[in-house]
Scaffold this motif. Structure first.
Motif, PDB file in Angstrom:
ATOM      1  N   PHE A  32     119.472  30.970   0.200  1.00 38.19           N
ATOM      2  CA  PHE A  32     118.848  30.013   1.112  1.00 38.19           C
ATOM      3  C   PHE A  32     118.848  30.504   2.550  1.00 38.19           C
ATOM      4  N   TYR A  33     119.992  31.057   2.966  1.00 41.38           N
ATOM      5  CA  TYR A  33     120.126  31.390   4.390  1.00 41.38           C
ATOM      6  C   TYR A  33     119.779  32.843   4.716  1.00 41.38           C
ATOM      7  N   LEU A  34     119.886  33.723   3.758  1.00 44.23           N
ATOM      8  CA  LEU A  34     119.645  35.137   4.064  1.00 44.23           C
ATOM      9  C   LEU A  34     118.262  35.562   3.593  1.00 44.23           C
ATOM     10  N   ALA A  35     117.927  36.775   3.947  1.00 44.91           N
ATOM     11  CA  ALA A  35     116.598  37.266   3.613  1.00 44.91           C
ATOM     12  C   ALA A  35     116.470  37.499   2.102  1.00 44.91           C
ATOM     13  N   GLU A  36     115.260  37.644   1.679  1.00 42.96           N
ATOM     14  CA  GLU A  36     114.938  37.926   0.283  1.00 42.96           C
ATOM     15  C   GLU A  36     115.757  39.112  -0.229  1.00 42.96           C
ATOM     16  N   GLY A  37     116.313  38.996  -1.412  1.00 41.98           N
ATOM     17  CA  GLY A  37     117.019  40.146  -1.986  1.00 41.98           C
ATOM     18  C   GLY A  37     118.530  40.036  -1.877  1.00 41.98           C
ATOM     19  N   TRP A  38     119.000  39.329  -0.858  1.00 41.09           N
ATOM     20  CA  TRP A  38     120.451  39.189  -0.694  1.00 41.09           C
ATOM     21  C   TRP A  38     121.073  38.355  -1.816  1.00 41.09           C
ATOM     22  N   LYS A  39     120.270  37.465  -2.360  1.00 47.19           N
ATOM     23  CA  LYS A  39     120.751  36.520  -3.364  1.00 47.19           C
ATOM     24  C   LYS A  39     121.540  37.216  -4.483  1.00 47.19           C
ATOM     25  N   ASP A  40     120.960  38.299  -5.000  1.00 47.54           N
ATOM     26  CA  ASP A  40     121.599  38.948  -6.141  1.00 47.54           C
ATOM     27  C   ASP A  40     122.680  39.931  -5.740  1.00 47.54           C
ATOM     28  N   VAL A  41     122.624  40.387  -4.494  1.00 49.62           N
ATOM     29  CA  VAL A  41     123.584  41.398  -4.054  1.00 49.62           C
ATOM     30  C   VAL A  41     124.864  40.749  -3.532  1.00 49.62           C
ATOM     31  N   ALA A  42     124.691  39.614  -2.846  1.00 52.58           N
ATOM     32  CA  ALA A  42     125.821  38.988  -2.158  1.00 52.58           C
ATOM     33  C   ALA A  42     127.055  38.782  -3.055  1.00 52.58           C
ATOM     34  N   PRO A  43     126.888  38.258  -4.277  1.00 53.73           N
ATOM     35  CA  PRO A  43     128.100  38.053  -5.096  1.00 53.73           C
ATOM     36  C   PRO A  43     128.863  39.347  -5.326  1.00 53.73           C
ATOM     37  N   TYR A  44     128.130  40.442  -5.495  1.00 52.46           N
ATOM     38  CA  TYR A  44     128.793  41.710  -5.771  1.00 52.46           C
ATOM     39  C   TYR A  44     129.506  42.247  -4.544  1.00 52.46           C
ATOM     40  N   ILE A  45     128.911  41.988  -3.352  1.00 53.79           N
ATOM     41  CA  ILE A  45     129.581  42.421  -2.119  1.00 53.79           C
ATOM     42  C   ILE A  45     130.917  41.692  -1.996  1.00 53.79           C
ATOM     43  N   VAL A  46     130.881  40.390  -2.252  1.00 58.42           N
ATOM     44  CA  VAL A  46     132.133  39.614  -2.182  1.00 58.42           C
ATOM     45  C   VAL A  46     133.121  40.124  -3.227  1.00 58.42           C
ATOM     46  N   LEU A  47     132.621  40.392  -4.420  1.00 57.30           N
ATOM     47  CA  LEU A  47     133.491  40.892  -5.485  1.00 57.30           C
ATOM     48  C   LEU A  47     134.188  42.184  -5.059  1.00 57.30           C
ATOM     49  N   LEU A  48     133.398  43.112  -4.511  1.00 57.09           N
ATOM     50  CA  LEU A  48     133.986  44.390  -4.084  1.00 57.09           C
ATOM     51  C   LEU A  48     135.032  44.169  -2.997  1.00 57.09           C
TER      52      LEU A  48
END
Lengths: 291, 262
Positions: free
Chosen positions: A256-272
């Motif tokens: 919702f808040y970030l640009a297109e594409g972040w949706k699927d990446v964000a969880p993995y960034i947090v995971l790492l």
């Protein structure tokens, strides 16, 4: 603010589904140290069973739901007996490959039987909304959250208050000692698979009004649920649910808040990030194997 | 064996052979445990004592030979069925369930039983034997000391109300005082409940003092068996297990002696 709450609720709802699949991963892993990569596909199959009972045979929603859960519990037991048990004790690698193979098999079979279109189940929660002031919450999302809370409570009671549940925890802590106690360990493992398939089915049916059912839905969600399980500390049941909810919320917020594409990446960034700072996961036990 | 005691045999092993993979760990063992008796199995590290117990309780299957428990063949039976027949095993190294509470551990010992009243009675009896467990009833077993875990492991096996109790090295890693305490309880259980016990020990002294009859195991074979009184006074036992004489060139001596035993 309103948007935030709206996103939060849909994130939690989606996260609950991840959590329920992750719960299946964790249950099976704790009982047998097997990582079942077909867990998401069990969810998918459960959804198709429910579609068959409700959409094709015209049964009442709740009857169909219960039927799908029962059928999948049985299926989970059969899958364990046929696919996993014969190679138990061989290297982890072979078992992982076997469960990945099982996943492929289930996806192809589902495609052959039910086709490749998106299917929809009519549920009592498909349409309605709950209005609180100017906040509008869809019933389908609320139902997922409520059902997850109920399921987790039931599972907690089962594992902590019944003899069979305690025996399951005992077998997962020390399988050899469980044999010495006269606990029928093999039957216990079958029941664990039945429970994890049943929980996955609940997730699949609850998810049906939100994302539809198709043969690849399990693969996509399984890939999200796996980090949820890792985030919570693989092996912790509350951790799996919390991890799932976290991933769901992060995904929904990022979308919702970030640009297109972040949706699927964000969880993995947090995971790492979590794994770097706290490698045992949020709820993991602090036991490090000395090599 | 004393001729006066009626040899009502609880457990009978005849020519048991067991393998660990390709290695033959047990090379034809026969032994008997009479009703209400404590029988001990002595031997050095790697003699095969634990393997004998694992073979009896069905964790390992014997390649050859027969095991009779109360007149019933139990070789190659599933481990959980053997427990249900009334044979409980306290494994080496205690093997408690670390995250389960003391009470839950004990309840797991009673898993095969359905008589709630009897189980409640037995849990009190176990607390009677080991009052320290009662103080820690809700603690996870992993937090107990080694001695307390050993007590828990024994108590947990007693919860099955077994006819025969297999005890694998209950003295392992315990202080002399605790060893004494635990063996006093073992004797009490035997006397008060008439429970037959097969005891595996490396601590030959305490085992011979506790048991009625003993077998000596070396590299998978029984090399000696007699009543514990006589074993305690046998020259070989004194030399090799009770340390009455300095070891010297023990390797040679041992092999020489063994030949005369066969």
């Amino acid at each position: 603010m309103l948007d935030f709450v709206q996103q939060l609720v849909s994130g939690v709802a989606l996260g609950c589904v991840y959590g329920l699949i992750a719960l299946g991963f964790v249950l099976v892993y704790k009982a047998t140290e097997v990582v079942n990569f077909a867990q998401g596909d069990l969810m998918m199959l459960g959804g198709f069973f429910a579609f068959t009972f409700i959409g094709m045979m015209g049964l009442n929603y709740w009857v169909g739901f219960a039927g799908a859960v029962a059928a999948m519990a049985l299926f989970g037991m059969v899958a364990e007996r046929v696919v996993v048990r014969p190679i138990l004790g061989y290297p982890q690698f072979s078992i992982i490959m076997a469960t990945i193979g099982l996943g492929y098999f289930l996806r192809s079979i589902a495609g052959m039987i039910w086709g490749t279109d998106d299917l929809k189940i009519e549920t009592p929660f498909s349409q309605g909304v709950l209005r609180v002031g100017s906040l509008v919450l869809a019933h389908d999302k609320l139902s997922v959250i409520a059902a997850t809370v109920i399921l987790c409570t039931l599972l907690w009671l089962f594992f902590n208050k019944t003899t069979l549940g305690t025996a399951m925890r005992a077998s997962s802590e020390n399988m050899l000692a469980a044999y010495y106690m006269g606990i029928p360990v093999k039957r216990v493992v079958s029941i664990v698979w039945a429970i994890s398939a049943a929980v996955a089915t609940c997730a699949g049916v609850l998810l049906a009004p939100i994302t539809f059912i198709h043969s690849n839905v399990g693969l996509a969600l399984g890939l999200k649920a796996f980090p949820a399980a890792v985030l919570g500390g693989f092996g912790s049941i509350p951790g799996a649910v919390v991890g799932g909810v976290l991933i769901g919320v992060i995904e929904s917020m990022a979308g919702f808040y970030l640009a297109e594409g972040w949706k699927d990446v964000a969880p993995y960034i947090v995971l790492l990030a979590v794994l770097l700072l706290k490698p045992e996961g949020l709820f993991g036990l602090h036991v490090r194997k000395k090599v | 064996m004393d001729a006066a005691v009626t040899p009502d045999i609880i457990l009978k092993l005849s020519n048991i052979e067991s393998y660990y993979g390709p290695i033959m760990a047990i090379r034809g063992i026969s032994l008997e445990v009479p009703r209400g008796r404590i029988v001990t199995l002595l031997g050095a590290n790697g003699a095969g004592k634990t393997t004998v117990l694992k073979t009896i309780s069905g964790i390992l299957d014997p390649q050859k030979g027969a095991i009779e428990f109360m007149g019933r063949p139990i070789q190659r039976m599933e481990a959980d069925r053997i427990v249900r027949l009334g044979l409980s095993h306290v494994p080496e190294g205690r093997e408690v369930f670390p995250f389960l509470s003391v009470r839950e551990n004990l309840m797991m010992g009673a898993y095969p039983r359905r008589d709630r009243d009897g189980v409640a009675e037995d849990i009190e009896r176990v607390y009677g034997y080991f009052p320290r467990l009662k103080e820690r009833i809700n603690q996870p077993a992993g937090q107990l000391s080694g001695g307390e875990q050993q007590m828990l492991a024994i108590g947990r096996a007693l919860m099955n109300r077994p006819t025969l109790l297999l005890l694998d090295e209950p003295s392992l890693g315990l202080s002399p005082i605790l060893v004494k305490e635990i063996f006093t309880i073992i004797r009490r259980v035997n006397e008060e409940q008439g429970m037959s016990i097969l005891l595996v020990e490396q601590n030959a002294k305490v085992a011979l003092e506790t048991a009625h009859y003993g077998y000596v195991l070396e590299i998978g074979r029984i090399v000696m068996n007699d009543s514990c009184d006589r074993l305690m006074h046998s020259q070989d036992i004194q030399e090799f297990y009770l340390g009455a004489k300095e070891a010297g060139a023990r390797g040679e001596r041992r092999w020489k002696k063994k030949k005369t035993w066969r």
